[in-house]
Design an enzyme around this catalytic site. Structure first.
Site: not given
Length: 343
Positions: A30, A32, A37, A53, A152
């Site tokens: 992942g 963002g 991650v 992360k 978020d």
């Protein structure tokens, strides 16, 4: 203390430091605006599966403070909402990396799960819908009781464990207050409350957010779970996403109330929990706290004998304000502005 003569190290008060060589990075799972991650293993803990992360520099301090408040929370440690927050195991802070090591959620994000349902043209099963909406709401309720506004809330920030339970993660742009505050633009627009982005679009960099801003976003997540559709701003009509045919009137009313422009008219977390409980009864679904009971295992990095330095709320708030001052002085490049409490 850890086994033998080794002492738990803390690079940040209360959160154990994990030597970089103790973990092994796997594939990226992942990314963002604030981090990447990776799947990984904690080699010195019997290859325990973890999520690693890797943080961008500008969000490290704010996320550490939020995670520390959750980890240090003694008063509410037995509240079930804390169960549905992704558990932090430790930090890697020695150059060149700054990482948070978290428990690994085997079934990926809620966004990915719903995407697969959409591709298969299948709805989310009712037992998962009602249990997951409850778990997510309890996680948010816990955060708000800790005076943390997530900012978020979206399906990508909920992960699904091996027992198909939901957990909330990612506190990179959170704020710590239980009031309405002024701050700067940040978040994911399809899920954002109007007060979180309308002012930014009008070239006013200061925006107002409160715990009710998270409620708006969570309404979008509930809509995602009910419809298995991905939200896009272009779908909105008068600030609201389309309600599909067959939606129970009580659910429709709750979603519309979550998306009220006037945040004071949005429901509370207990209101959402009660509505979902009422709906489950009409559907003949027994809502449980868990899809399956989690494994009764002790996570590594949580030595009961370790002495954690405890910061009071006022100390944490002072750290955040100092962090904001450093941003204004140009010492830290990032997306955060000075804190200000407003009426």
């Amino acid at each position: 203390m850890m086994a033998g003569n080794e002492t738990t190290r803390y690079s940040y008060p209360g959160i154990p430091e994990i030597p970089q060589d103790d973990v092994e990075f796997g594939k990226e799972i992942g990314r963002g605006g604030t981090s990447y991650v990776f799947q990984g293993i904690w080699k010195t803990k019997d290859d325990f599966p973890v999520a690693i992360k890797h943080l961008h520099r500008n969000v490290q301090e704010i996320e550490f403070i939020a995670l520390k408040m959750i980890k240090d929370d003694k008063e509410n440690k037995h509240k079930i909402g804390k169960t549905f927050i992704a558990h932090i195991l430790g930090l890697i802070t020695k150059p060149p990396l700054t990482c948070i090591v978290l428990e690994y959620a085997e079934n990926g994000s809620l966004l990915e799960y719903l995407s697969q349902k959409r591709k298969q043209q299948q709805p989310l099963e009712h037992d998962k819908f009602f249990t997951w909406t409850r778990q997510g709401a309890l996680a948010m309720q816990y955060l708000h009781e800790c005076k943390i506004i997530h900012r978020d809330i979206k399906s990508a920030n909920f992960v699904i464990t091996d027992k198909y339970n939901l957990k909330l993660c990612d506190f990179g742009i959170s704020r710590i207050t239980d009031q309405t505050i002024t701050t700067t633009f940040a978040g994911s627009i399809p899920w954002m409350a109007p007060e979180s982005h309308d002012e930014a679009f009008s070239l006013n960099t200061d925006i107002e957010v409160s715990p009710r801003s998270d409620i708006y976003s969570y309404g979008v997540v509930i809509w995602e779970m009910w419809t298995c559709r991905k939200p896009e701003v272009s779908m909105k009509v008068n600030g609201m996403y389309p309600i599909v045919e067959g939606t129970p009137p009580k659910l429709k009313d709750m979603l519309h109330s979550c998306w009220e422009v006037d945040r004071k008219k949005r429901p509370s977390i207990p209101d959402i929990l009660q509505t979902m409980e009422d709906l489950s009864v009409t559907k003949g679904i027994e809502v449980k706290d868990f899809i399956e009971m989690p494994n009764d295992r002790k996570l590594p990095g949580n030595d009961d004998d370790a002495e954690y330095e405890t910061l009071k709320y006022s100390d944490v708030a002072m750290q955040l304000r100092k962090f904001g001052d450093r941003l204004v002085d140009g010492e830290v490049e990032g997306i955060f502005g000075v804190w200000g409490i407003i009426d």
